[in-house]
Design an enzyme around this catalytic site. Structure first.
Site, PDB file in Angstrom:
ATOM      1  N   ARG A 172      42.160  38.999  34.325  1.00  0.00           N
ATOM      2  CA  ARG A 172      42.809  40.112  33.414  1.00  0.00           C
ATOM      3  C   ARG A 172      44.143  39.956  32.833  1.00  0.00           C
ATOM      4  O   ARG A 172      44.987  39.630  33.748  1.00  0.00           O
ATOM      5  CB  ARG A 172      42.778  41.146  34.451  1.00  0.00           C
ATOM      6  CG  ARG A 172      43.323  42.411  34.097  1.00  0.00           C
ATOM      7  CD  ARG A 172      43.187  43.586  34.608  1.00  0.00           C
ATOM      8  NE  ARG A 172      43.816  43.802  36.035  1.00  0.00           N
ATOM      9  CZ  ARG A 172      43.969  44.904  36.927  1.00  0.00           C
ATOM     10  NH1 ARG A 172      43.424  46.020  36.498  1.00  0.00           N
ATOM     11  NH2 ARG A 172      44.491  45.010  37.962  1.00  0.00           N
ATOM     12  N   ASP A 203      49.733  48.541  43.980  1.00  0.00           N
ATOM     13  CA  ASP A 203      50.128  47.645  42.638  1.00  0.00           C
ATOM     14  C   ASP A 203      50.744  48.780  41.936  1.00  0.00           C
ATOM     15  O   ASP A 203      51.157  49.581  42.145  1.00  0.00           O
ATOM     16  CB  ASP A 203      48.944  46.787  42.342  1.00  0.00           C
ATOM     17  CG  ASP A 203      47.730  47.943  41.946  1.00  0.00           C
ATOM     18  OD1 ASP A 203      47.879  49.110  41.951  1.00  0.00           O
ATOM     19  OD2 ASP A 203      46.557  47.470  41.383  1.00  0.00           O
TER      20      ASP A 203
END
Length: 535
Positions: A170, A450
């Site tokens: 990603r 995150d």
């Protein structure tokens, strides 16, 4: 390291930072390849970012997202995406995490079907982190990655290729720059840097292994952004002499505008898309940001905004229906829990939440799910194995689902508690301090936080503080005096700062959060002003 030579470019590319090993990946040929990507696609990227700003201005003026009238024919059409490669037919459990060598080895060895190597929300984009990540993935693709912990001597090495998870990568989103790489004085797109550099060095090797390359594409907001990615990937395939459609992608539906264009996003990428993913935490963040000026769309505290809330249930079920109608995978969301050592009851309660969440996903028709910690893989695997004996559930068409615009935008009911308010302050400060210190994946109160979860906390604080007349459930006004008291109470909550990631940068993080919450206009992303403080 070698790859197909790109044609020389006229533009001037400068790398403004140095870290050990970067010459191995930033070869002259690789830099020429990156220069070509920037020259060709930077104008289109900037046009898409302008379109985002214009769309948000429409929302700020009271407008609401909706399904597009100009793309009705795409939604009504009888079409499907291209057949999926064998390596992506079974994705029942995927693990995600940053790209440091130890994490890469552990994730590929974890027993999950897929490992998403994340340059985005779980990686703090310091220059050493980015280069180390590219080097680690280069070695992993070739089976040579090893790592030894310096103080303990513990050694990590990859299992045989046949036992490894399928690698997906990603890159960072379209909105982010890579400030250390400039072309004619202009920062390069972080998306093109991350994906382009990985593809340049590894695409042909992965194609020879019948393993892609495969990518996750984050934070798209429209079909036009998907089309831009398709153009980029077409270009990369031509430059690297790969067959058309060799590169496969999965798109995260993690913005509110994108949920209204899922058919269109699949259509724009139809020759190479493998599925869509419910990026639930970023989706909640996007809901908050999209409706930042809408007093009637304020959400309760994060712990109450679960996937069983009607607007999130509608989002996930519409994603399943849309994907399966088109022959693509519908991937579930993240289980952020991590094992709780030393407290069996608390650990059992956490695992019960994971079990209920994964059971909800597989029963609804999802083809797979995400976990943040290897210890959760057996539990998620068991649940999907029991309820999904086939490699996927694309045959589950969910024709019973009927979702309207109102279903997708109606906010959930709930409250704001003092613990919820102060918890948002703590999570945002602790995550930001760790991020500034180079750590993008931080365990806080037995959850793996995150950037997405920190963004929920930060955006909720801004919206609550800028919405007149809000009160905690105990009657306390939600105002800047409450925020100040939360900052003053934070040292007691944190305890010994030396024991938490980024503890030395807590005061800096408090200052950043204070400025962002005091600002009259909500900053689009926490990581934009924070990025200037890295390195």
């Amino acid at each position: 390291m070698s790859a197909v030579m790109a044609q020389p470019q006229q533009a001037d590319l400068d790398v403004t930072a140095q870290t050990p090993g970067q010459a191995d990946v930033l070869t002259p040929a690789a830099l020429a390849f990156l220069t070509g990507l920037h020259t060709r696609f930077e104008p289109a990227r900037q046009a898409r970012l302008r379109a985002r700003r214009e769309r948000q201005a429409f929302f700020d003026a009271g407008g609401l997202p909706d399904f597009r009238e100009d793309t009705r024919a795409i939604r009504a059409g009888d079409w499907k995406v291209a057949p999926l490669p064998k390596a992506l037919l079974d994705r029942r459990v995927e693990i995600t995490g940053p790209v440091d060598p130890k994490m890469v080895i552990n994730a590929l060895n974890s027993g999950a079907k897929v490992y998403m190597a994340d340059f985005e929300d779980s990686t703090s984009p310091t220059w050493p982190n980015l280069i180390a990540g590219q080097r680690a993935l280069h070695a992993a693709v070739r089976g040579t990655l090893e790592f030894t912990v310096s103080d303990t001597g513990k050694h990590y090495a990859l299992r045989p290729f046949e036992e490894q998870a399928v690698l997906m990568v990603r890159p960072r989103g379209w909105h982010l720059d890579e400030k250390h790489v400039r072309v004619d004085g202009v920062p390069m797109s972080a998306s093109l840097f991350d994906l382009g550099l990985f593809a340049f060095h590894n695409a042909r090797e992965l194609a020879a292994l019948d393993r892609g390359p495969y990518f996750y594409l984050p934070k798209l907001q429209s079909m036009e952004e998907a089309q831009l990615w398709n153009d980029v990937l077409d270009h990369i395939e031509r430059e690297l002499r790969l067959p058309p459609g060799q590169i496969k992608v999965t798109v995260l539906i993690e913005t509110l505008p994108a949920v209204f264009e899922m058919d269109e996003i699949l259509h724009a990428l139809r020759t190479r898309i493998a599925g869509l993913n419910c990026g639930r935490w970023d989706y909640v963040f996007s809901y908050l940001k999209t409706f930042r000026a809408h007093r009637d769309k304020v959400l309760p505290e994060r712990a109450q905004v679960t996937m069983t809330q009607p607007f999130l249930k509608a989002y996930s079920e519409l994603l399943i229906q849309t994907c399966h109608k088109r022959g693509a995978h519908a991937m579930g969301g993240m289980a952020a829990q991590i094992p709780i050592s030393g407290d069996e009851a608390a650990n059992d309660a956490a695992l019960a939440k994971v079990r209920a969440d994964k059971l909800r996903e597989v029963t609804a028709g999802h083809d797979g799910t995400w976990v943040a910690h290897p210890a959760l893989i057996p539990l998620a695997q068991q649940i999907f194995d029991e309820r999904m004996p086939t490699p996927n559930q694309r045959h589950v068409l969910r024709e019973d689902v009927w979702v309207t615009r109102e279903d997708l935008i109606k906010p959930s009911l709930g409250t704001i508690t003092r613990a919820g308010f102060e918890g948002n302050v703590e999570v945002c400060v602790r995550y930001l301090a760790a991020w500034l210190d180079g750590n993008g994946c931080v365990p806080i109160h037995w959850l793996m936080e995150d950037a997405a979860t920190a963004e929920i906390a930060r955006t909720q604080l801004w919206q609550w503080l800028h919405s007149d007349g809000l009160f905690l459930d105990d009657g306390t006004p939600v105002d800047f005096a409450l925020l100040e008291r939360a900052f003053l109470n934070l040292p007691t909550r944190l305890g010994d700062r030396s024991r938490i990631p980024g503890g030395s940068r807590i005061n800096e993080a408090i200052g950043v959060l204070d400025r962002l919450t005091q600002a009259d206009v909500l900053e689009d992303f926490l990581t934009l002003p924070a990025y200037a403080r890295l390195d």
